[in-house]
Design a protein around this motif. Sequence first.
Motif, PDB file in Angstrom:
ATOM      1  N   UNK A 152       0.939  -1.174  -0.175  1.00  0.00           N
ATOM      2  CA  UNK A 152       0.005   0.218   0.077  1.00  0.00           C
ATOM      3  C   UNK A 152       0.893   1.187   0.026  1.00  0.00           C
ATOM      4  N   UNK A 153       1.793   1.430   0.887  1.00  0.00           N
ATOM      5  CA  UNK A 153       2.440   2.727   1.085  1.00  0.00           C
ATOM      6  C   UNK A 153       3.454   2.903  -0.159  1.00  0.00           C
ATOM      7  N   UNK A 154       4.127   2.252  -0.588  1.00  0.00           N
ATOM      8  CA  UNK A 154       4.826   2.516  -1.813  1.00  0.00           C
ATOM      9  C   UNK A 154       3.984   3.009  -2.807  1.00  0.00           C
ATOM     10  N   UNK A 155       2.634   2.389  -3.100  1.00  0.00           N
ATOM     11  CA  UNK A 155       1.749   2.980  -4.153  1.00  0.00           C
ATOM     12  C   UNK A 155       1.254   4.539  -3.758  1.00  0.00           C
ATOM     13  N   UNK A 156       1.277   4.656  -2.365  1.00  0.00           N
ATOM     14  CA  UNK A 156       0.363   5.936  -1.940  1.00  0.00           C
ATOM     15  C   UNK A 156       1.557   7.024  -2.133  1.00  0.00           C
ATOM     16  N   UNK A 157       2.954   6.624  -1.711  1.00  0.00           N
ATOM     17  CA  UNK A 157       4.009   7.454  -1.981  1.00  0.00           C
ATOM     18  C   UNK A 157       4.333   7.798  -3.276  1.00  0.00           C
ATOM     19  N   UNK A 158       4.109   6.859  -4.351  1.00  0.00           N
ATOM     20  CA  UNK A 158       4.142   7.160  -5.842  1.00  0.00           C
ATOM     21  C   UNK A 158       3.199   8.128  -6.193  1.00  0.00           C
ATOM     22  N   UNK A 159       1.780   7.830  -5.684  1.00  0.00           N
ATOM     23  CA  UNK A 159       0.831   8.748  -6.195  1.00  0.00           C
ATOM     24  C   UNK A 159       0.910  10.222  -5.563  1.00  0.00           C
ATOM     25  N   UNK A 160       1.577  10.322  -4.531  1.00  0.00           N
ATOM     26  CA  UNK A 160       1.734  11.711  -3.954  1.00  0.00           C
ATOM     27  C   UNK A 160       3.182  12.312  -4.801  1.00  0.00           C
ATOM     28  N   UNK A 161       4.001  11.657  -5.043  1.00  0.00           N
ATOM     29  CA  UNK A 161       5.069  12.126  -5.725  1.00  0.00           C
ATOM     30  C   UNK A 161       4.808  12.467  -7.212  1.00  0.00           C
ATOM     31  N   UNK A 162       3.693  11.951  -7.938  1.00  0.00           N
ATOM     32  CA  UNK A 162       3.396  12.072  -9.139  1.00  0.00           C
ATOM     33  C   UNK A 162       2.309  13.091  -9.105  1.00  0.00           C
ATOM     34  N   UNK A 163       1.851  13.544  -7.955  1.00  0.00           N
ATOM     35  CA  UNK A 163       1.009  14.770  -7.957  1.00  0.00           C
ATOM     36  C   UNK A 163      -0.514  14.442  -7.930  1.00  0.00           C
ATOM     37  N   UNK A 164      -0.746  12.972  -7.847  1.00  0.00           N
ATOM     38  CA  UNK A 164      -2.267  12.403  -7.776  1.00  0.00           C
ATOM     39  C   UNK A 164      -2.744  12.601  -6.522  1.00  0.00           C
ATOM     40  N   UNK A 165      -2.310  12.661  -5.699  1.00  0.00           N
ATOM     41  CA  UNK A 165      -2.668  12.888  -4.215  1.00  0.00           C
ATOM     42  C   UNK A 165      -2.018  13.773  -3.380  1.00  0.00           C
ATOM     43  N   UNK A 166      -2.855  14.203  -2.402  1.00  0.00           N
ATOM     44  CA  UNK A 166      -2.291  15.316  -1.448  1.00  0.00           C
ATOM     45  C   UNK A 166      -2.345  14.459   0.022  1.00  0.00           C
ATOM     46  N   UNK A 167      -1.576  14.855   0.981  1.00  0.00           N
ATOM     47  CA  UNK A 167      -2.049  14.391   2.274  1.00  0.00           C
ATOM     48  C   UNK A 167      -2.364  15.408   3.281  1.00  0.00           C
ATOM     49  N   UNK A 168      -2.885  14.827   4.383  1.00  0.00           N
ATOM     50  CA  UNK A 168      -3.610  15.945   5.566  1.00  0.00           C
ATOM     51  C   UNK A 168      -3.021  15.324   6.515  1.00  0.00           C
ATOM     52  N   UNK A 169      -2.329  15.691   7.537  1.00  0.00           N
ATOM     53  CA  UNK A 169      -2.195  14.986   8.800  1.00  0.00           C
ATOM     54  C   UNK A 169      -3.085  15.346   9.832  1.00  0.00           C
TER      55      UNK A 169
END
Length: 115
Positions: free
Chosen positions: A49-66
């Motif tokens: 899961x997390x490698x894909x989420x990190x890739x989506x983040x680096x590709x500008x597909x998702x943003x994060x909020x803590x």
Amino acid sequence: MYSKELLKGTLGVIILKLLEENGKMYGYEICQKVKGISDGKILIKDGSLYPILHKLLSDGMVTTEEVTIGKRVRKYYTLTPKGKGEQKMAVRELADFMGTLHKIIFTDTKTTPAV
């Protein structure tokens, strides 16, 4: 449960689709949602899961909020406009691919003429 080889190419599309439908989600929530929808046939592990989420983040597909909940920090993922566009294209491509696989697997290839 399906093999990780079958899931490898589709996990990104699954995540994009869930985020499109649910707005923001955190990692464990994504895993549990997939497990529930698939009746336990798809179990996503953190290592997938997390490698894909990190890739989506680096590709500008998702943003994060803590968000801090008690003593824990939960990281929520949300689709960006770019991610929304990619989600639509990825779902269409996967649906077409599944249709093509269906033809290959469930067609009697002995009687089908070669092109």
